[in-house]
Design a protein around this motif. Sequence first.
Motif, PDB file in Angstrom:
ATOM      1  N   ARG A   1      79.111  17.123  38.089  1.00 42.49           N
ATOM      2  CA  ARG A   1      77.805  17.611  38.517  1.00 42.49           C
ATOM      3  C   ARG A   1      77.902  18.921  39.286  1.00 42.49           C
ATOM      4  O   ARG A   1      76.996  19.758  39.208  1.00 42.49           O
ATOM      5  CB  ARG A   1      77.120  16.556  39.391  1.00 42.49           C
ATOM      6  N   GLU A   2      78.972  19.140  40.011  1.00 40.72           N
ATOM      7  CA  GLU A   2      79.111  20.386  40.756  1.00 40.72           C
ATOM      8  C   GLU A   2      79.206  21.578  39.803  1.00 40.72           C
ATOM      9  O   GLU A   2      78.590  22.623  40.032  1.00 40.72           O
ATOM     10  CB  GLU A   2      80.357  20.322  41.651  1.00 40.72           C
TER      11      GLU A   2
ATOM     12  N   VAL B   1      77.966  21.640  36.769  1.00 41.08           N
ATOM     13  CA  VAL B   1      76.653  21.760  36.139  1.00 41.08           C
ATOM     14  C   VAL B   1      75.699  22.519  37.045  1.00 41.08           C
ATOM     15  O   VAL B   1      74.952  23.403  36.597  1.00 41.08           O
ATOM     16  CB  VAL B   1      76.095  20.373  35.784  1.00 41.08           C
ATOM     17  N   ARG B   2      75.707  22.210  38.332  1.00 38.67           N
ATOM     18  CA  ARG B   2      74.796  22.890  39.259  1.00 38.67           C
ATOM     19  C   ARG B   2      75.106  24.380  39.357  1.00 38.67           C
ATOM     20  O   ARG B   2      74.196  25.191  39.519  1.00 38.67           O
ATOM     21  CB  ARG B   2      74.875  22.240  40.636  1.00 38.67           C
ATOM     22  N   ARG B   3      76.370  24.752  39.278  1.00 36.45           N
ATOM     23  CA  ARG B   3      76.722  26.161  39.358  1.00 36.45           C
ATOM     24  C   ARG B   3      76.322  26.917  38.096  1.00 36.45           C
ATOM     25  O   ARG B   3      75.938  28.079  38.150  1.00 36.45           O
ATOM     26  CB  ARG B   3      78.223  26.315  39.594  1.00 36.45           C
TER      27      ARG B   3
ATOM     28  N   LEU C   1      67.923  27.351  37.979  1.00 39.40           N
ATOM     29  CA  LEU C   1      66.941  26.559  38.707  1.00 39.40           C
ATOM     30  C   LEU C   1      65.734  26.336  37.802  1.00 39.40           C
ATOM     31  O   LEU C   1      65.184  27.285  37.248  1.00 39.40           O
ATOM     32  CB  LEU C   1      66.511  27.282  39.982  1.00 39.40           C
TER      33      LEU C   1
ATOM     34  N   GLN D   1      72.133  29.333  38.587  1.00 39.08           N
ATOM     35  CA  GLN D   1      71.328  29.326  39.810  1.00 39.08           C
ATOM     36  C   GLN D   1      71.949  30.200  40.897  1.00 39.08           C
ATOM     37  O   GLN D   1      71.227  30.847  41.659  1.00 39.08           O
ATOM     38  CB  GLN D   1      71.192  27.883  40.308  1.00 39.08           C
TER      39      GLN D   1
ATOM     40  N   ARG E   1      66.826  18.027  36.009  1.00 35.02           N
ATOM     41  CA  ARG E   1      68.122  17.549  36.495  1.00 35.02           C
ATOM     42  C   ARG E   1      69.289  18.076  35.670  1.00 35.02           C
ATOM     43  O   ARG E   1      70.438  17.906  36.053  1.00 35.02           O
ATOM     44  CB  ARG E   1      68.162  16.012  36.467  1.00 35.02           C
ATOM     45  N   TRP E   2      68.984  18.706  34.569  1.00 35.02           N
ATOM     46  CA  TRP E   2      69.964  19.141  33.564  1.00 35.02           C
ATOM     47  C   TRP E   2      70.864  17.959  33.206  1.00 35.02           C
ATOM     48  O   TRP E   2      72.078  17.971  33.374  1.00 35.02           O
ATOM     49  CB  TRP E   2      70.800  20.321  34.051  1.00 35.02           C
ATOM     50  N   ASP E   3      70.207  16.936  32.636  1.00 37.01           N
ATOM     51  CA  ASP E   3      70.896  15.695  32.295  1.00 37.01           C
ATOM     52  C   ASP E   3      70.513  15.271  30.874  1.00 37.01           C
ATOM     53  O   ASP E   3      69.864  14.235  30.674  1.00 37.01           O
ATOM     54  CB  ASP E   3      70.535  14.603  33.298  1.00 37.01           C
TER      55      ASP E   3
END
Length: 721
Positions: free
Chosen positions: A371-372, A374-376, A380, A571, A593-595
Amino acid sequence: MSSADEASERPGDGPPEQLALIRETVRKSAKPRARPRTWRGAALAGERPVARVVVNKGVLHLDQYFDYAVPEELDEEAQPGVRVRVRFGAGSHQVREGRREGGRLIDGFIVERRADSDYSGPLAALAAVVSPEPVLSPGLLGLARAVADRYAGSLADVLQLAVPPRSARAESRPSPAPLPPPAPPEPRTWTRYEQGPAFLNALAGGGVPRAVWTALPGPHWAGELAGAVAATLASGRGALVVVPDGRAVARVDAALTELIGAGHHAVLTAEAGPEKRYGQWLSVRRGSVRAAVGTRAAMFAPVRDLGLVAIWDDGDSSHSEQHAPLPHAREVLLLRAAHEHCGFLLGGVSCTVEAAQLVETGWARPLAADREQVRRAAPLVRTVGDGDLARDEAARAARLPTLAWGAVRTGLRTGPVLVQVPRRGYVPRLACERCRAPARCGHCSGPLEAPRQQDLGCGWCGRDAAGWHCTECGGSRLRARIVGARRTAEELGRAFPTVPVRTSGRDHVLDSVPGRPALVVSTPGAEPVAEGGYAAALLLDGWAMLGRPDLRAGEEALRRWTGAASLVRGQAEGGTVVVVAEPTLRPVQALVRWDPVGHARRELAERAELGFPPVSRMASVTGRAESVAEFLAAVSLPDDAEVLGPVPLPPPPPGRPRRPGDPPQVPRGGGGQGEPWERVLLRVPPGSGAALAAALKSAQAARLARGGDAVRIRVDPPDIG
């Protein structure tokens, strides 16, 4: 020439010495060659004088092999796998000197040479060997037969898809010598995935890993595919990659050339032209190159010693073949992975339900980032729902909410902004401004549309509707229900007069755009790649994709959204995506959530409860109502089959492409309503799919043999409503 001179030239009037010389020359000449039309009187091959041939006749009741006699003069060239010309359709009464004659010349392939024939009657002779190039290998023949059986089709139809048309000039040119295998590649961006380096190491070591890869957003997916191919080549094996379109082929081609250099792979696309494409295909078949990259036709590429098959974005409709028997590239590659015992990689920034099922059953392992990561990598994502639009003055006046305007202004400071619109044209769909009732044609009740700014007409019968009035409230003013790409580009151009506006759609698709500030308006799937990524993206009219009456509407909308959003900067770099759709809907939440994997798993669980594909196997039967009823009465379905329907099948509007299985179109101009068709869905549980396909094929073959009209059969239909 005088008569005296003419008489002196006759051989019979010459001196005895000249006449004797002519007779001696005739006696010493070779025996006249038998005519290739029938090879009457020609001797047969001394060994294996029978050739078993698959003829180019795609009708189901002729889906079998036919035996032909091999003349001695064709013995050397008539080898298994070559193209031949044969006489087909001669009756048993057309026999002379023990040979069957007559019939029409058609193409075919030799699949086997035999010492004798199972057929007790006289055989026709091969008419000609078109080329001594063995284009049909035993492996390709076995794959084609498996595909034909799975999709209730004929072997000849599959071979039409698998073997490209011959080009004599390409065939006459020798293929280059194969290059030595490259060194195993460095993991590079594969290190972002927990199991990424291990996957490459398994391929490079000769293993057969199978994975469903959820790629991170961004431009690296083509290089990562190239890395998987390079690792497979390093093990001395071949690799095959299938992508949706020519733009994706170009990206993978460039990434492979950059990673391992030119000469290691072939590119197979229809855009290359028949001669070049056939030359590339031959280089794969001859073993000059060990890797192939192409669109869906490349799924049959005869790569030697196959070590990996990979498909990118398997949910794209381009992977579904539009010619009989309508196979899907994903399913063909799954068959290849099983038959040839090779690795398998299914990748995409989204995740289909079929991909989730491969992981759920344990056939493949997930390959994803934490997930880390994915968030990078993901932008947004912000949403604008119906409540926000109702309270937003800007949205009521100009259709774009304030949040979207703000994202555009901010994004244009640092780069281009992408705007995704579900429809092309100006105003594709209209409604009454007063009561919001859909605007319908007074003649055929078809939807009114305005493909250009001033034109108002029916989308079904094409009649002009300039004097339209609402039948519900009597109003005469119209509003846009769905605004097209050109109208959106026009509105944005007025709002940002100093910013260039570019459009990309079906008529003109852009491959890439510069990284300078600009507005790029695109329909789904036609989004160009921006240098350095887009600064922001707007996903408009989300309800138009979510509201489609189809089982895959939510999955397809999420795939389109993630495909566009993956082109936006991460993001951390300020990338922002605004989606205009109800925030509480499951696909919208999955995008926020990008899931996509979680969404696919939830969809799979619901379909399992309802018995829908891919948990079950399904086939559709369409045709005239009486034809469908007769077919259902004749077919011997498996005991666990369930019949859903029949239901009326609405005809497609005129002026739009008619897809296989569609009923006849409504004539343009209102001349009739078209022939009514019905559709039946047949559903069986897992394990009975092969029995269902065999039953459908047998019933269709029997119907055609009796001279009845064919119904349209499609196994695993992509759209089931």
